[in-house]
Write a protein that holds these residues in place. Sequence first.
Motif, PDB file in Angstrom:
ATOM      1  N   VAL A 188      65.182 -54.280  22.878  1.00 38.16           N
ATOM      2  CA  VAL A 188      64.325 -54.433  21.711  1.00 38.16           C
ATOM      3  C   VAL A 188      64.279 -53.156  20.874  1.00 38.16           C
ATOM      4  N   GLY A 189      64.299 -51.995  21.520  1.00 42.73           N
ATOM      5  CA  GLY A 189      64.240 -50.732  20.797  1.00 42.73           C
ATOM      6  C   GLY A 189      65.403 -50.509  19.850  1.00 42.73           C
ATOM      7  N   ALA A 190      66.512 -51.182  20.100  1.00 44.08           N
ATOM      8  CA  ALA A 190      67.692 -51.032  19.250  1.00 44.08           C
ATOM      9  C   ALA A 190      67.644 -51.935  18.018  1.00 44.08           C
ATOM     10  N   LEU A 191      66.693 -52.844  17.989  1.00 40.98           N
ATOM     11  CA  LEU A 191      66.600 -53.791  16.873  1.00 40.98           C
ATOM     12  C   LEU A 191      65.757 -53.205  15.749  1.00 40.98           C
ATOM     13  N   PRO A 192      65.952 -53.701  14.529  1.00 39.17           N
ATOM     14  CA  PRO A 192      65.124 -53.240  13.404  1.00 39.17           C
ATOM     15  C   PRO A 192      63.649 -53.566  13.644  1.00 39.17           C
ATOM     16  N   ARG A 193      62.788 -52.753  13.072  1.00 37.93           N
ATOM     17  CA  ARG A 193      61.336 -52.891  13.282  1.00 37.93           C
ATOM     18  C   ARG A 193      60.804 -54.287  12.954  1.00 37.93           C
ATOM     19  N   PRO A 194      61.206 -54.916  11.859  1.00 34.25           N
ATOM     20  CA  PRO A 194      60.698 -56.271  11.574  1.00 34.25           C
ATOM     21  C   PRO A 194      61.100 -57.299  12.648  1.00 34.25           C
ATOM     22  N   VAL A 195      62.298 -57.129  13.198  1.00 28.65           N
ATOM     23  CA  VAL A 195      62.747 -58.042  14.258  1.00 28.65           C
ATOM     24  C   VAL A 195      61.927 -57.792  15.523  1.00 28.65           C
ATOM     25  N   GLN A 196      61.649 -56.525  15.816  1.00 26.72           N
ATOM     26  CA  GLN A 196      60.805 -56.199  16.974  1.00 26.72           C
ATOM     27  C   GLN A 196      59.431 -56.851  16.828  1.00 26.72           C
ATOM     28  N   LYS A 197      58.857 -56.750  15.634  1.00 22.87           N
ATOM     29  CA  LYS A 197      57.543 -57.336  15.371  1.00 22.87           C
ATOM     30  C   LYS A 197      57.590 -58.855  15.542  1.00 22.87           C
ATOM     31  N   ALA A 198      58.621 -59.482  15.005  1.00 22.83           N
ATOM     32  CA  ALA A 198      58.750 -60.937  15.108  1.00 22.83           C
ATOM     33  C   ALA A 198      58.900 -61.374  16.569  1.00 22.83           C
TER      34      ALA A 198
END
Length: 151
Positions: free
Chosen positions: A74-84
Amino acid sequence: MIARRLETVLLGLAALLLLALMAVTGIDVVGRYLLNAPLSGAFELTELMLGALVFVALPLVSRAGGHVEVDLLVGALPRPVQKALGVFAAAVSAVVLCWFAWTLFGMMIDQSHEGARSVSLGVPLAPFAALGALACLASALFGLLRELSHD
């Protein structure tokens, strides 16, 4: 505001349950080994109080975000994707907890109608199912609120 009050009540109840568990265990051990007179129903009391403690603590863990999470990628994903993904996980957890609550509520109704009681002490079991149902609902709500308010 209501969530904070509920949290305070749950913390107090958890502390009382822990103290009661320690008292029952202490009295049983002293009675069993020093006086040769164990506390009657100690095992059953311990079972009931431990179950209640688990349910009382569940919303507190959800509110604190203390559940085990595996987020290797998850840490490698963009912040909006992490939030979603966080909101999605909280929603799935909330649905499962609401299903648990529904099941426990049905169990409470059955136990109430049948007059179900514990074997040794005759403690009514329906209130424990009700506690579990309410705790699962509170946990679902706390988990969703935490994730939706989390930046």
